[in-house]
Design an enzyme around this catalytic site. Structure first.
Site, PDB file in Angstrom:
ATOM      1  N   THR A 150      -6.269  12.556  -5.334  1.00 16.61           N
ATOM      2  CA  THR A 150      -5.557  13.247  -6.410  1.00 16.61           C
ATOM      3  C   THR A 150      -4.266  12.538  -6.799  1.00 16.61           C
ATOM      4  O   THR A 150      -3.625  11.881  -5.965  1.00 16.61           O
ATOM      5  CB  THR A 150      -5.209  14.683  -5.950  1.00 16.61           C
ATOM      6  OG1 THR A 150      -4.300  15.265  -6.880  1.00 16.61           O
ATOM      7  CG2 THR A 150      -4.562  14.709  -4.583  1.00 16.61           C
TER       8      THR A 150
ATOM      9  N   TYR B 113      -0.758  19.893  -0.478  1.00 15.82           N
ATOM     10  CA  TYR B 113      -2.063  19.469  -1.000  1.00 15.82           C
ATOM     11  C   TYR B 113      -2.103  17.942  -1.127  1.00 15.82           C
ATOM     12  O   TYR B 113      -3.000  17.269  -0.582  1.00 15.82           O
ATOM     13  CB  TYR B 113      -2.316  20.144  -2.348  1.00 15.82           C
ATOM     14  CG  TYR B 113      -3.461  19.564  -3.116  1.00 15.82           C
ATOM     15  CD1 TYR B 113      -4.742  19.532  -2.568  1.00 15.82           C
ATOM     16  CD2 TYR B 113      -3.272  19.036  -4.395  1.00 15.82           C
ATOM     17  CE1 TYR B 113      -5.798  18.978  -3.277  1.00 15.82           C
ATOM     18  CE2 TYR B 113      -4.325  18.491  -5.105  1.00 15.82           C
ATOM     19  CZ  TYR B 113      -5.575  18.462  -4.540  1.00 15.82           C
ATOM     20  OH  TYR B 113      -6.618  17.913  -5.230  1.00 15.82           O
TER      21      TYR B 113
END
Ligand code: UDP
Length: 328
Positions: free
Chosen positions: A118, A142
């Site tokens: 990501t 995250y």
């Protein structure tokens, strides 16, 4: 025999679109998913193994039964805000799940691994165009958990000979243009589906998270990429591995960022309806701007992000929003 690909998280939004692209390219996607956030109704192109990445024996059994030539690893918790509230959950589920999967691949001799990473691994970088070489400095759990897995992949490449392609996604949006699958998160946290819910009257308004960012109109800027384009990149990455061309790291974005206000304006043009909006506070963990260079994936993989216009992404998401969705 058709080559099988084990797709963890294949019942989820991005994983399901990847399964469709895999099937179209002649592979059999075998979905491994605990259905915690995915839907069995989204598994349409191959078998579903209901299993959890915390359960090493279940992974071993799936690899032994299906003998995949590669793994595509999508299964993960992926909400920035939630990861700020409960970082332990993100480190435990994402990192342990990937570790179990990699150890199982090493034991079973599966040597090809495609990984969903990501742009959240970059953190806040003052709006520079992000490339594969930009230093990664995550600002939320995250992104931190995904960066740890990238490092783990490099280590397993050395120790177990597992080749990898890492994709760093920017903001994935839209739905299958043929309407077979689309985005259905519970709870929904993403901008475009929340905005379209507000347009359709399913929620009172869209809250814009902050208007005081150092961006041209004060709202966050993101690089939106169509989920079907993203899925195509995964097939190209897989083909790179299967043809022995070695590891790769690719940013998947379009090179063009749009602010929250610009997305709202595009929605008005696509749906012909106003978006009811309220202005709210910043959301913790949000970077001001995340925009990617896409040249590496285009040049090295031959990727063509041809559906990634705001018009098509919002249009396909709007068409999907008119459908009943998955019930289970
Ligand atoms: N956003 C917003 N309101 C919402 C959801 C998102 O203003 O209800 C903003 C968010 O701050 C970010 C952008 O929209 O700048 C995209 O957020 P999303 O959650 O879709 O993806 P993320 O960038 O977190 O991966």
């Amino acid at each position: 025999m058709t080559d099988r690909i084990l797709v963890t998280g294949g019942a989820g939004y991005i994983g399901a679109h990847a399964c469709k692209a895999l099937a179209r390219a002649g592979f059999l996607p075998v979905v491994f998913d605990n259905l915690s956030t995915g839907w069995s109704g989204a598994v349409k192109w191959g078998p579903l193994v209901k299993g959890d990445l915390m359960d090493r024996a279940a992974i071993d059994a799936a690899l032994a039964e299906h003998r995949p030539v590669a793994v595509m690893h999508f299964a993960a918790l992926s909400l920035v805000g939630e990861s700020m509230k409960d970082p332990g959950l993100y480190w435990r589920v994402n990192v342990t799940g990937a570790l179990n999967l990699l150890e199982a691949c090493a034991a079973a001799g599966v040597g090809n691994f495609v990984f969903s990473s990501t742009c959240a691994t970059y953190g806040d970088q003052d709006g520079v165009l992000l490339t594969e070489d930009t230093p990664q400095r995550p600002i939320n759990a995250y992104g931190g958990s995904k960066l740890a897995i990238e490092q783990m992949l490099r280590d397993f490449g050395v120790s177990a000979g597992i080749s990898h392609v890492i994709f760093r996604y920017f903001n994935v949006a839209g739905a299958d243009p043929e309407g077979e699958i689309g985005e259905q998160h519970v709870p929904e946290t993403h901008l475009i589906p929340l905005m379209l819910d507000a347009v359709a009257g399913k929620r009172p308004a869209l809250t814009v998270f902050g208007t005081d960012y150092p961006t041209p109109d004060g709202t966050c800027v993101r690089d939106y990429v169509h989920v079907s384009d993203l899925a195509d990149a995964h097939v190209l990455g897989l083909q790179r591995l299967l043809s022995g061309r070695g590891n790769g790291v690719y940013c998947l974005g379009t090179g063009r960022g749009f602010s929250v206000r610009e997305v709202i304006e595009a929605s008005r043009l696509v749906t012909n309806r106003e978006v009811p909006v309220v202005i709210g506070d910043r959301r913790p963990g949000d970077a001001a701007a995340l925009v990617s260079s896409s040249t590496h994936a285009i040049q090295e993989l031959g990727w063509e992000p041809r559906r990634s216009t705001l018009r098509q992404m919002i249009g396909d998401a709007w068409a999907w929003a008119q459908k009943p969705g998955f019930r289970e």
